[in-house]
Scaffold this motif. Structure first.
Motif, PDB file in Angstrom:
ATOM      1  N   ASP A   1      -3.832   8.078  -2.535  1.00  0.00           N
ATOM      2  CA  ASP A   1      -4.256   6.690  -2.332  1.00  0.00           C
ATOM      3  C   ASP A   1      -5.334   6.247  -3.306  1.00  0.00           C
TER       4      ASP A   1
ATOM      5  N   TYR B   1      -4.270   3.632  -5.941  1.00  0.00           N
ATOM      6  CA  TYR B   1      -3.806   2.280  -5.590  1.00  0.00           C
ATOM      7  C   TYR B   1      -4.649   1.241  -6.326  1.00  0.00           C
TER       8      TYR B   1
ATOM      9  N   VAL C   1       0.832  -1.203   0.000  1.00  0.00           N
ATOM     10  CA  VAL C   1       0.000   0.000   0.000  1.00  0.00           C
ATOM     11  C   VAL C   1       0.871   1.258   0.000  1.00  0.00           C
TER      12      VAL C   1
ATOM     13  N   TYR D   1     -10.108  -0.307   0.395  1.00  0.00           N
ATOM     14  CA  TYR D   1      -8.968  -0.832  -0.353  1.00  0.00           C
ATOM     15  C   TYR D   1      -8.480  -2.132   0.255  1.00  0.00           C
TER      16      TYR D   1
END
Length: 272
Positions: free
Chosen positions: A104, A107, A86, A198
């Motif tokens: 983020d 991702y 991550v 996520y």
């Protein structure tokens, strides 16, 4: 004069930090370790750069509740057990506001499975156990993380009530600082929601691929753990952190089906 100094300070700090690793050091059990660079220098640079980008920046001191929320949410933003899946370095740059608050969002879910696949295990069943242990660790800490977020939501409410009653007698910048801190807290909570989604999606993607690559009966236990986690994901998407079923921030929705038909013989239904 203050603005040029602020800009120069931000640029100097950013140049200094670019020369070193941005990933935050960790201590026992993967907990964040104290660090002048990560606790003082990087946040100072981040505040300056956020202001230059036009983002609200509050100079309010953090409450105990806000510190608790940041400490508990942090483990969901990084993955100490899997290093870069991550992007821990970019997480730290985002946490300290050196980069914009949406890195983020880029991702992709295959990184966890890729790490899992290239990690050497004596038994292919162990990969299922690994996923299950990671989900279990999340499940163990999600209730207290939700409680910490709920406490911050209440602090923001109390600030608003206090300002409504006392605002006329306070310095003019108090209202701007209040709004900026609310923005910061809401943005951090939204980041946690994205991080939780996520994680769930990464576990889900990994399990789908493991079912095709190395099907084992251990997959049933992992699927059940994911089902339990899906309840927290759904609540987070509704912004229901206080357990009262009432959304506390604008949210979304998520549909999380099981990959199995749960019948008497517990037959595994592999993805087609």
């Amino acid at each position: 004069m203050a603005r040029p100094i602020r800009v120069l300070t931000a640029l100097a700090l950013t140049g200094l930090l670019a020369a070193c690793s941005a990933a935050r050091p960790v201590g026992d059990f993967g907990r964040a370790a104290p660090s002048w660079t990560h606790d003082v220098a990087m946040p100072a640079a981040g505040d300056a750069l956020s202001g230059m980008r036009g983002e609200p920046v509050s100079d309010f001191n953090r409450t105990d509740q806000e510190e608790e929320m940041h400490n508990r949410v942090w483990r969901f933003l990084v993955a100490a057990h899997a290093k870069d899946w991550v992007f821990d370095s970019s997480v730290e740059l985002q946490r300290t506001r050196i980069i914009p608050p949406n890195k983020d969002e880029h991702y992709t879910v295959e990184r966890y499975y890729s790490w899992l696949k290239r990690t050497s295990y004596q038994s292919s069943r162990t990969r299922y156990a690994t996923v299950g242990s990671h989900i279990a660790a999340d499940l163990d800490t999600l209730p207290t993380t939700f409680a910490a977020i709920c406490a911050v939501i209440e602090v923001d409410r109390q600030r608003s009530v206090a300002y409504a009653g006392l605002g006329r007698g306070l310095p003019p910048d108090r209202g701007d600082n209040l709004a900026a801190r609310k923005y910061e807290n809401d943005a951090f909570i939204a980041w946690f929601v994205r991080a939780l989604n996520y994680r769930y999606s990464s576990y889900d993607f990994a399990l789908d691929n493991l079912l095709v690559e190395t099907p084992h009966e251990q997959s049933l236990a992992v699927d059940e753990a994911l089902r339990r986690m899906s309840g927290f994901v759904s609540r987070a998407n509704r912004r229901d952190f206080c357990g009262d079923g009432v959304p506390h921030l604008s949210g979304g929705s998520v549909v999380i089906p099981s990959r199995y038909q749960h019948s008497g013989d517990r037959e595994v239904v592999l993805p087609k």
